[in-house]
Each structure stands twice: as C-alpha cells, then as structure tokens.
Design a protein around this motif. Sequence first.
Motif, short mmCIF file in Angstrom:
data_model
loop_
_atom_site.label_atom_id
_atom_site.label_comp_id
_atom_site.label_asym_id
_atom_site.label_seq_id
_atom_site.Cartn_x
_atom_site.Cartn_y
_atom_site.Cartn_z
N MET A 191 0.84 -1.21 0.00
CA MET A 191 0.00 0.00 0.00
C MET A 191 0.87 1.26 0.00
N THR A 192 0.33 2.32 -0.57
CA THR A 192 1.04 3.60 -0.63
C THR A 192 0.25 4.65 0.15
N VAL A 193 0.95 5.43 0.94
CA VAL A 193 0.34 6.61 1.57
C VAL A 193 0.84 7.84 0.83
N HIS A 194 -0.10 8.65 0.33
CA HIS A 194 0.24 9.97 -0.18
C HIS A 194 0.00 10.92 0.99
N GLY A 195 1.08 11.44 1.54
CA GLY A 195 0.92 12.22 2.76
C GLY A 195 2.00 13.27 2.92
N MET A 196 1.87 14.05 3.99
CA MET A 196 2.81 15.12 4.27
C MET A 196 3.27 14.90 5.70
N ALA A 197 4.58 14.67 5.89
CA ALA A 197 5.05 14.19 7.20
C ALA A 197 4.68 15.12 8.35
N ILE A 198 4.63 16.42 8.08
CA ILE A 198 4.37 17.36 9.18
C ILE A 198 2.89 17.43 9.56
N SER A 199 2.03 16.86 8.72
CA SER A 199 0.58 16.87 9.00
C SER A 199 0.23 15.79 10.03
N GLY A 200 -0.48 16.17 11.06
CA GLY A 200 -0.93 15.21 12.07
C GLY A 200 -1.86 14.17 11.48
N ASN A 201 -2.72 14.59 10.54
CA ASN A 201 -3.63 13.62 9.92
C ASN A 201 -2.86 12.53 9.19
N CYS A 202 -1.69 12.88 8.65
CA CYS A 202 -0.87 11.88 7.95
C CYS A 202 -0.04 11.06 8.94
N TYR A 203 0.43 11.72 10.00
CA TYR A 203 1.19 11.02 11.04
C TYR A 203 0.36 9.88 11.65
N LYS A 204 -0.96 10.08 11.78
CA LYS A 204 -1.83 9.01 12.29
C LYS A 204 -1.58 7.70 11.53
N LEU A 205 -1.51 7.81 10.20
CA LEU A 205 -1.35 6.61 9.38
C LEU A 205 0.02 6.00 9.58
N ARG A 206 1.04 6.85 9.64
CA ARG A 206 2.40 6.34 9.83
C ARG A 206 2.48 5.57 11.14
#
Lengths: 200, 200
Positions: A2-17
Amino acid sequence: MMTVHGMAISGNCYKLRLLFEQLGLPHRWVEVDSVHGETRTPEFLAKNPNGRVPVLELEDGRTLSESNAILCYLADDTPFLPADRWQRAKVMQWLFFEQYSHEPYVAVARFIRLFLSADHPRRTELPRLLERGHQALAVMEQHLADHAFLAGPAWSIADIALYAYTHSAADGGFDLSDYPAINAWMERARVQPGFVAQGR
Amino acid sequence: MMTVHGMAISGNCYKLRLLFEQLGLPHRWVEVDSVHGETRTPEFLAKNPNGRVPVLELEDGRTLSESNAILCYLADDTPFLPADRWQRAKVMQWLFFEQYSHEPYVAVARFIRLFLSADHPRRTELPRLLERGHQALAVMEQHLADHAFLAGPAWSIADIALYAYTHSAADGGFDLSDYPAINAWMERARVQPGFVAQGR
C-alpha cells in the motif's frame, strides 16, 4: 504494497504512519506538499477529489481518503479497532469528536502559526481557535482523569487519532501544563509497541 | 427501548430519526433545545461532556454521542453499513467528509440564517461558509454524476448522513439548481423504504 500519499508534518498523515508502524505493515510513503499546492494537481485530485492528504492507495489503484476512515480500514480485525460492538462505537465517537471538535481548532491553530506569515489576516482567528481547542482538550482531560485510554481498556485508533495533534498542540500556542491526565496519557502513548515520533 | 436526546430541526439529529425509521426500530425521542442552552445543563453534560445533540441512551443508561458514530452503531450488521471491508471503508470516508468538509459549512450557514438575528456579527461568516459549502457539494455532485449512491451500489448511512443537511441547504442560502446529480440522488433518497421527511 500500500502507498500513503501524505505530508510528514501533517498530524492527519502522522496518524497513518503511527498505525502502519504499530501494525508492522510495510508501506510506501509519497510525500505531497499540500501547503504549496500539490494536492490541487489533476493527478492528485483524481486520487481525492476533495484535494486533501492523506490518501491511501491500494496496490490495484483503488484510493481511500479521510485519515480516520483509513485508520478504520487498516485497523479492521486488529486489536486497534475492538470487535465488541459497544467498544467499537466508542472508538467511532472519539474519531468523530477528533475531526469535528479538536482538529479544526488544535490543528488549524498549528497550521496558522507554523505556515502563515506573522502579519497574515488569518492570525485573527487564533483567539477563537485557542478557546475552542481548549474546550476539546478539557473533554479529553475529564475522560482521561479516570480512564487509561480513550475508548475501552486498551490503546486503539481513537488514541492514535487524538495523539496526532494533541502531542504537537504547543505548535499552535496551546499550553498543556494544566492537563495532567492528557500528559500521563501521552506518556502511555510513547511506550506502546511500535510507537514512532512524528517526523518534521 | 433506546432513547434519542435530540432536536428535531437539527440535521445531525434527523439522521438518527431517519435510520431508526428505516430500520423499523422503536425508540423514544426526548427533545432538547440546544439553541437555548439545554445541552449545557449538568444533567445533559453527564450524558455528553461535549455538550452536543444527538445523544443515544441505551436502556441500561450507557450513552453514545457524535451523530455519525451513532449511525455506525445502529447500522452494524444491517445493509445500511456493508459487511464488505472496502465498501465499509468508503462509507466511513463519506461520513468523515460529511463532518469535516460539509456540515461545518452547509449546516453552520443554515444555523446562522435560521437562528441568529439579521444584524448578528456571525453573519459576516456567510460568504466563506457558502464558498466552502459549495466546494463540498461539488465533490458530491462529481461522484453522484456516475454513481446512484455515495458508497457502493446501495443506500447506506453515508447517504443518510449527507442527505440530512443537503436537503435543507437552501435554508443556509445554497442554491442547488446547478447540482442535477445531487437533486436526482435526493429523489432516490425520498423513495427509500421507511423514508421520513424532517420535522420542524
């Protein structure tokens, strides 16, 4: 994979990480700079017409948006989303609380202070964002004063979702020193197996 | 029997009424006037410390808040929340879209126009609310142009959640005449078994 398209500084993206790491699931991360328009390209809008990160892309190209919906999808049939109907309902309650009563204040204050200039007109929103954000933090504090975790007896995606922007609330100007139960809960978060700190 | 603490004119509460009727589930409705402070009493805050309707109360006194979490709970193991993992994820995606990108604009514009005086300072928020609300409606329109329902092939709680404030968007000043796919979808909504119009 699976691929995450995200932005590391975003908390919404950090949730997935955080959930990927805690599940021990391999994944690919494609960094998308939403602050500089990379979520408004035709290619990105084909993945999420609402133009927001994160987006989860399956190996066959299907895409899923909304950070908390992605948490639910990944956590299905794992201890991070309880099988018990009532406990699962309580996880959902906190996930919707996060997106409606917490993120629009705690995360938006952080965005304004981290990314907008010192004289940007949106700075006038900060007092109201702080007031409403503290209301959300008070709801969490009250609950965590006599519960170790937000929904049920164990760490779940409800905790992951609310940890994401609570741990960085100081970036938005929130002083958390009057929230002892939240601070104790954040300490418990950091010792969960597979925990990773947010990158910058 | 389950009890809903709700306010009939609220779209978030109407969602529950619609699902209860469509499930054919008996329930008790306790009207709460959130506009005039009835969600800020100690009795109400004991049911939902976040001070919002609706609240679902089980017969044994346990309470659940957040309209979309209540929809998930009630729809569990029914056709309104698909068993298929991917379809369920898509329902969740639309539920979070509704609370983050639709309700804060479409519902809040309606609240300001229905409940606040003509010279209330919050009226200055209306242009931005209309702009962001139309962005959310455009995302729905794009999807519904080639799908009969929002998540998967059948009517689900994703449709219920988004119908609740879309059908009354005109109250907030939204002109829906340029959204043919949304209008056709609302017609399909009104012929679903057990459909009830929103009370006032």
